[in-house]
Each structure stands twice: as C-alpha cells, then as structure tokens.
Design an enzyme around this catalytic site. Sequence first.
Site, PDB file in Angstrom:
ATOM      1  N   ASP A 120      -5.127  12.592  -2.600  1.00  0.00           N
ATOM      2  CA  ASP A 120      -5.948  13.563  -1.869  1.00  0.00           C
ATOM      3  C   ASP A 120      -5.161  14.237  -0.746  1.00  0.00           C
ATOM      4  O   ASP A 120      -5.711  15.087  -0.050  1.00  0.00           O
ATOM      5  CB  ASP A 120      -7.209  12.893  -1.294  1.00  0.00           C
ATOM      6  CG  ASP A 120      -6.882  11.911  -0.177  1.00  0.00           C
ATOM      7  OD1 ASP A 120      -6.028  11.037  -0.400  1.00  0.00           O
ATOM      8  OD2 ASP A 120      -7.462  12.035   0.914  1.00  0.00           O
ATOM      9  N   ASP A 143      -7.723   5.521  -0.743  1.00  0.00           N
ATOM     10  CA  ASP A 143      -8.645   6.075   0.259  1.00  0.00           C
ATOM     11  C   ASP A 143      -8.700   7.605   0.133  1.00  0.00           C
ATOM     12  O   ASP A 143      -7.670   8.271   0.139  1.00  0.00           O
ATOM     13  CB  ASP A 143      -8.202   5.669   1.671  1.00  0.00           C
ATOM     14  CG  ASP A 143      -9.400   5.440   2.587  1.00  0.00           C
ATOM     15  OD1 ASP A 143     -10.491   5.966   2.281  1.00  0.00           O
ATOM     16  OD2 ASP A 143      -9.242   4.748   3.606  1.00  0.00           O
ATOM     17  N   ASP A 160      -3.746   7.102  -5.584  1.00  0.00           N
ATOM     18  CA  ASP A 160      -4.064   6.734  -4.211  1.00  0.00           C
ATOM     19  C   ASP A 160      -5.470   6.118  -4.203  1.00  0.00           C
ATOM     20  O   ASP A 160      -6.221   6.250  -5.187  1.00  0.00           O
ATOM     21  CB  ASP A 160      -4.025   8.016  -3.363  1.00  0.00           C
ATOM     22  CG  ASP A 160      -4.363   7.774  -1.914  1.00  0.00           C
ATOM     23  OD1 ASP A 160      -3.910   6.774  -1.345  1.00  0.00           O
ATOM     24  OD2 ASP A 160      -5.095   8.609  -1.337  1.00  0.00           O
TER      25      ASP A 160
HETATM   26 MG    MG Z   1      -5.718   9.170   0.530  1.00  0.00          MG
END
Ligand code: MG
Length: 275
Positions: free
Chosen positions: A216, A21, A19
């Site tokens: 995240d 961001d 991922d």
């Molecule tokens: Mg993310």
Amino acid sequence: MASAGSHLSWPPIQGIISDLDGVVYRGHAAIADAIGAFARWQTAGLRFCFVTNNSTHTPEDVVRKLEGHGLAIAPEQVVTSAVTAAELIRAKYPELRRVYVIGAPSLVKALVGAGLEVTERTPEAVVMGLDREITHEKMRIAVDAILNGAAFIGTNPDLLLPTASGFEPGAGAAIAAIAAATQVRPLIAGKPEPHMIETALSRLGTARDSTILIGDQIQTDIQAGKRAGLPSVLVTTGVPAREDPSLKPPDFIVSSLGEIDVTATLSGPSRQRRV
Ligand SMILES: [Mg+2]
C-alpha cells in the site's frame, strides 16, 4: 502507470509476496476483501508470503492475528524486518557473534534464534528496531559501539507510524539519530531495500517474473518490489500515495485485492480472461 485492475493483463501468477498493515488489515481491523482473496488463493494452491517492516511482532504473533481474522497460515509464511535483520547479519557477517540491540523483544528473539549473543559488552554489531522504551543510555551504548567499529544495522527506515490519535516516531527516526551522531550509514533490512523480498522469494521458490509484490506504500513496498525485480501491485486501501517523481511507479494499481486476476495461472495461458 497502469490502473483499474479488471482491465489489466496480469502475468501468470504463481507466488504472492504481500505487505500486511494497510493491505490485509488496518491496525486491529481486517480488510475483508483482502482476507477473502488470500483465502481463495490458498484454496487454489497459490504460494504466498507476508513481508512486514514491523519488527515488534514475531511471525507467530502475525499468525495468531491472521487466524483471528479467519486466515490460517504457517509462521514460515511471515518475514518480518527483525527476521530479515538476523538473516542479513548471518549472510554478511558470518563470523559475527555479539550484538547490541535497541528494539522490541521480538527483535531480540529473532537475533538469538539466528545464533547471536545479545550483549552490551563489546558488541560487534548494533541492531536497531522500534523500541518504545528507548533511553539516552541505550543510545549512548549504541553510539559508543559503532564508533568503536561495530556494524550498524537498522530493521526499517519508517520515520512516522500512524496511531489511533495521530502519529508516533518509527524505528527510522531513532536510527537516523544514531546515524547523525556517528556519521555512519546503517545497513537497512526492511523495505524499500530488497533483502526482505529476497528472503520471501527463496521461501516461496517461485519464479521472479511470476511472483507479484502487493503493498500500500509506493516509497517502501513498491520500491522494494521493483528493486527485487517483481511485478508490483499498489492497493489503495492503506496510506494515501504521495506524489514523488523520484520513485518508481507500480506496475498495477487496484482498489481491492479481489481485482487481481489469477485465472491465467490456474487455467493456463490459453484461457486467460480479459475483461
Ligand atoms: Mg503497509
């Protein structure tokens, strides 16, 4: 659930799907540990590919952003939910030509790039992503098309996006409105569905059990990784985890990408380091 990266027994890692961001950067700010880790992995010859639910940036936009943070990659190393939506239409509806789009110019670009015609005249599919200029008229055209039998494809299900001052509605919020109006469930391209991970995996050409997924968010990244059958790593630099027993837990939890041990791959299994 595993924790504390340095005590883990990492599988031999040949490929990394990550991922962006909350993992590599947070908004405009780079996460230095992550940039450093990817730069080292690149030097070491590990193959990696980024996957993002954000449909408002092209792969080239992401390349430029990472370049600004000191990491040079190719556009082929970025799979967005817009690119995945275009590939999904090509794979699932090979005869389909005309699509109506509610979304950013980057989504239109991905669909046109896949040979589709973007039009509001008798579309055979409606493709929805985040559109910060969404109007009632756009929603009317989408609803009408779907009720007339057009396929309904959404880029990503994210309901809320963090902003500098709070939150804004994500693509998933507008997609949910059209789904409610039409009572048709959309086909979702992005995470937690596994399509994006499969696209990334086919680009890497690495084996499933030696390709890790890094993210995240448990509810999107980790679920997508698990559905695709990849060892999945939660990094705690992004959105704080929400306790939800219905979600599959990650295989590994790290507080920095620097904790991911790739020495087993680089020096052979006999020299696997156990701290
Ligand atoms: Mg993310």
